[in-house]
Every structure is written in C-alpha cells, then in structure tokens.
Enzyme design. Structure first.
Site, short mmCIF file in Angstrom:
data_model
loop_
_atom_site.label_atom_id
_atom_site.label_comp_id
_atom_site.label_asym_id
_atom_site.label_seq_id
_atom_site.Cartn_x
_atom_site.Cartn_y
_atom_site.Cartn_z
N LYS A 135 -4.79 -94.56 28.25
CA LYS A 135 -5.08 -94.16 26.87
C LYS A 135 -5.98 -92.92 26.86
O LYS A 135 -6.63 -92.60 27.86
CB LYS A 135 -5.76 -95.30 26.10
CG LYS A 135 -4.98 -96.60 26.06
CD LYS A 135 -3.60 -96.44 25.46
CE LYS A 135 -2.92 -97.80 25.34
NZ LYS A 135 -1.47 -97.69 25.11
N ASN A 136 -6.08 -92.27 25.71
CA ASN A 136 -6.93 -91.08 25.61
C ASN A 136 -8.38 -91.40 25.95
O ASN A 136 -9.07 -90.58 26.53
CB ASN A 136 -6.83 -90.50 24.20
CG ASN A 136 -5.48 -89.85 23.95
OD1 ASN A 136 -4.47 -90.28 24.49
ND2 ASN A 136 -5.46 -88.81 23.13
#
Length: 376
Positions: free
Chosen positions: A193-194
């Site tokens: 994920k970011n």
C-alpha cells in the site's frame, strides 16, 4: 535491466530511510512492549492528526477494519449492504462473515468506482450501509453517495485501503482526505500500500468521537478496561513494531504520493493515444495517489499483452480477474453472469503496470517502450 523491474520496490524504499526505520525498530524491540506499546498510541495520534479526524483506531489488518466498522455501526444478520461487484474480495468477505447480505452494484467504466446512479434502485427497508471503494488510488463520488445515504438514513463505510492520502474535492472547493468523509473509513497497511508496514496492519478513521470509542472497544475484545467486557468484540491489534515503522513512513506519505504521481504522469503522456489502450481516468472530484496504475486493454488483447511483457521481463498484475458476484463462494446470493456488465467487462480488460516510489527513469522508459511496441 529485467532484474530491476518490480511492481513495488519495497527494498529501495526501505534503504532510503533505513537509519530512521532501524532506530525505530531497535527502540521497539528494546522496549519489549510488543503488544500495545507506546508506539501504537503514537502512530494512532499521528494518523489522526495527518487525516484531521476526531478518532483513528489501529487494528490488525484492513479486513478486520471493515468488520469492526460494521460491528460498530450495529449491522445485524439479514441487513443489506451495497458494495461494488468490482473490488477486492475483503470488502465483501466481512459482509458474508457477519451474516449480512451483499447487494452488488455495478461500477463506472473509466474510474472503477461504484455507479451512484444505480444506488436508489437497490435500496430497500433492509439496507443499512453503502461501501464505496476508493479503488486504485482515487475517491468515489462521495457527495453523490452521501446525499443518497442521508436521504435514506444509511451508513457509509469508505474502503480506503488503496487511497490513503488522496483528497476528495467538494463542489465548494473544500477538501477532505479519503476515509474521513463517510461515517467510518477503513484502511490497510499491507506492505504494497502507499502507506505500508513490514507485515499486516489496518486502521479505522471517523469524525465521530463516540463512534471512534466504540470502534476502539470492539477491536480490543469489547473492553474499555481490562477484563471488563461491555460489548462483543474481536482481538485485532496493530503490533508495536509495525506501529513504529508506520509512524516513520507516515511522515513521507505525501512524498510517496508525489513520486507515484510523477510515474503516472509519464505513463499518461507516453501511453495516451495508443489504439486499444485506455489510460486511467482521473475523477474531477479527487486527487489520485496511484496505488496501482491500471489501464484497460480493448479487443481481448489484455492477456496477450501480459504474456508479451512477461517475456520482456516486465511484471504486470490483474486486479481483478473475476468479479465478486461470479466467485464460487458468493453464488449463494443468486447473481449470474450478465448482472453487472461493466464489472464483468473490466475483469477482462484491466491490467496494472509497475508503479512505485523508487521507479528509475530508465526502467520506466523500458516498460513504456515495450508497451508501445506491442501496440505498434
């Protein structure tokens, strides 16, 4: 060259901030408070401040976050929850696990978000919730969704696992972060994920302090005070080591978003106009943080392109090859092929190209050159 190409380069990202991460890890290990150590509270506070919300509660993963949100909103077995047919399975999985009924809705072809124009027709007296999924890095049309939800007194749970840091832009120009607009926002800190940790992790965000307290209690065995259980809860904790890592990485989240946007912009500029390839559309009401760079490939050539790039040493991913309503596990709900034509079409067309914070220009040039070569 080929060995350098990855969908997500987590090692290079780590090496860039290695001294900070290593110090945070060492402090967490030496502190020996491996469960609910001070780093967990620190990160929850940092997350709350970053997102400008009243409450941020950490938990074990994004799937748990969705389940806890539905429990906190008092959804009961038999209640109906509207959810996109084109999403990761976790969004729907917890609905089934809680004995709720998923009511699938089709999506908008170019932005991949649930089609809010179809919401009214799906709402019944059993409908208690809507889950807009901010897929691939940008927000759904929250003003339209919230307007309908408010009219029917329905809760809104934002699935923000792929859009942490994206901003929703209201008609009046004001902005709120993804996950802070509906009743509850949920997110995941899966490594890709970011904002990703070095294992599993998740969180819930809400502007409602009372609801946030309820979420906190449910995530902690239903207890506010140890051994005194006032609600049916679950055991869902973000461990201290992951919290320590996330608190460091959160400081870089805006930089990570910027780097992904730079990579996406280059893809856009050089791939736009290729016959048979549609670059990701950008919604006017949201920034895009590109957890994935997902294109649509026409003329049934998606799988051919995937194999072609694989032979060139270029990885790709297909998110997602089968819509949820056609998965074997969800046949019990009575849906069939043709019920959600856009979702079904997307599953045959989408392909995601490598995008991450440490993408080297020469690597991206090689990827783009080969994509163009396939279509030419």
């Amino acid at each position: 060259m080929n060995n350098e190409i990855q969908m997500v380069d987590l090692k290079s990202q780590y090496l860039k901030i290695k001294p900070e991460i290593d110090e945070a890890l060492l402090n967490a290990v030496e502190g020996v408070a491996y469960i609910n150590g001070p780093q967990v509270k620190q990160f929850a506070n940092s997350l709350r401040e970053f997102n400008k919300v009243a409450s941020a509660v950490t938990c074990a993963n994004g799937t748990d976050a969705l389940q806890i949100a539905m429990m906190a909103l008092d959804f009961k077995p038999g209640d109906e929850v509207i959810v996109p047919a084109f999403t990761y399975i976790a969004t729907v999985e917890v609905i089934a696990l809680l004995g709720l009924v998923p009511k699938f809705i089709d999506v908008i072809e170019d932005t991949f978000e649930l089609d809010h124009t179809k919401l009214e027709n799906l709402i019944s007296d059993k409908t208690v919730g809507i889950i807009p999924v901010h897929l691939f890095g940008q927000c759904s049309n929250m003003e339209a969704i919230l307007s309908i939800a408010k009219k029917h007194n329905i809760a809104v749970i934002e699935d923000t696992a792929q859009a942490m840091g994206a901003e929703y832009i209201f008609n009046d120009g004001s902005k709120l972060f993804a996950g802070t607009i509906g009743d509850i926002g949920t997110t995941s800190f899966f490594p890709s994920k970011n904002l990703g940790c070095f294992g599993d992790g998740g969180a819930l965000l809400t502007q409602n302090i009372e609801l946030g307290e309820k979420v906190h209690i449910i995530a902690n065995h239903g207890q506010r005070k140890k051994y005194y259980h006032e609600a049916i809860g679950v055991n869902s904790r973000l461990d201290t080591i992951q919290a320590a890592i996330l608190d460091i990485k959160l400081k870089y989240l805006n930089d990570y978003s910027f780097e992904r946007q730079k990579v996406a912009k280059k893809y856009d500029e050089l791939l736009n106009g290729l016959q048979g390839l549609n670059i990701p559309a950008k919604a006017p009401y949201s920034t895009h943080v590109y957890n994935q760079y997902t294109c649509r490939i026409e003329n049934n050539r998606r799988d051919e392109l995937k194999i072609y790039l694989q032979d060139k040493g270029i990885p790709t991913m297909i998110y997602y090859p089968v819509p949820v309503h056609l998965q074997d596990a969800y046949q019990v709900y009575g849906y069939k092929e043709g019920d959600f034509p856009v979702a079904e079409k997307l599953c045959k067309e989408v392909i995601s190209f490598p995008i991450h914070t440490e993408m080297k220009a020469e690597v991206q040039d090689y990827i783009i050159e080969n994509i163009i070569g396939f279509f030419n």
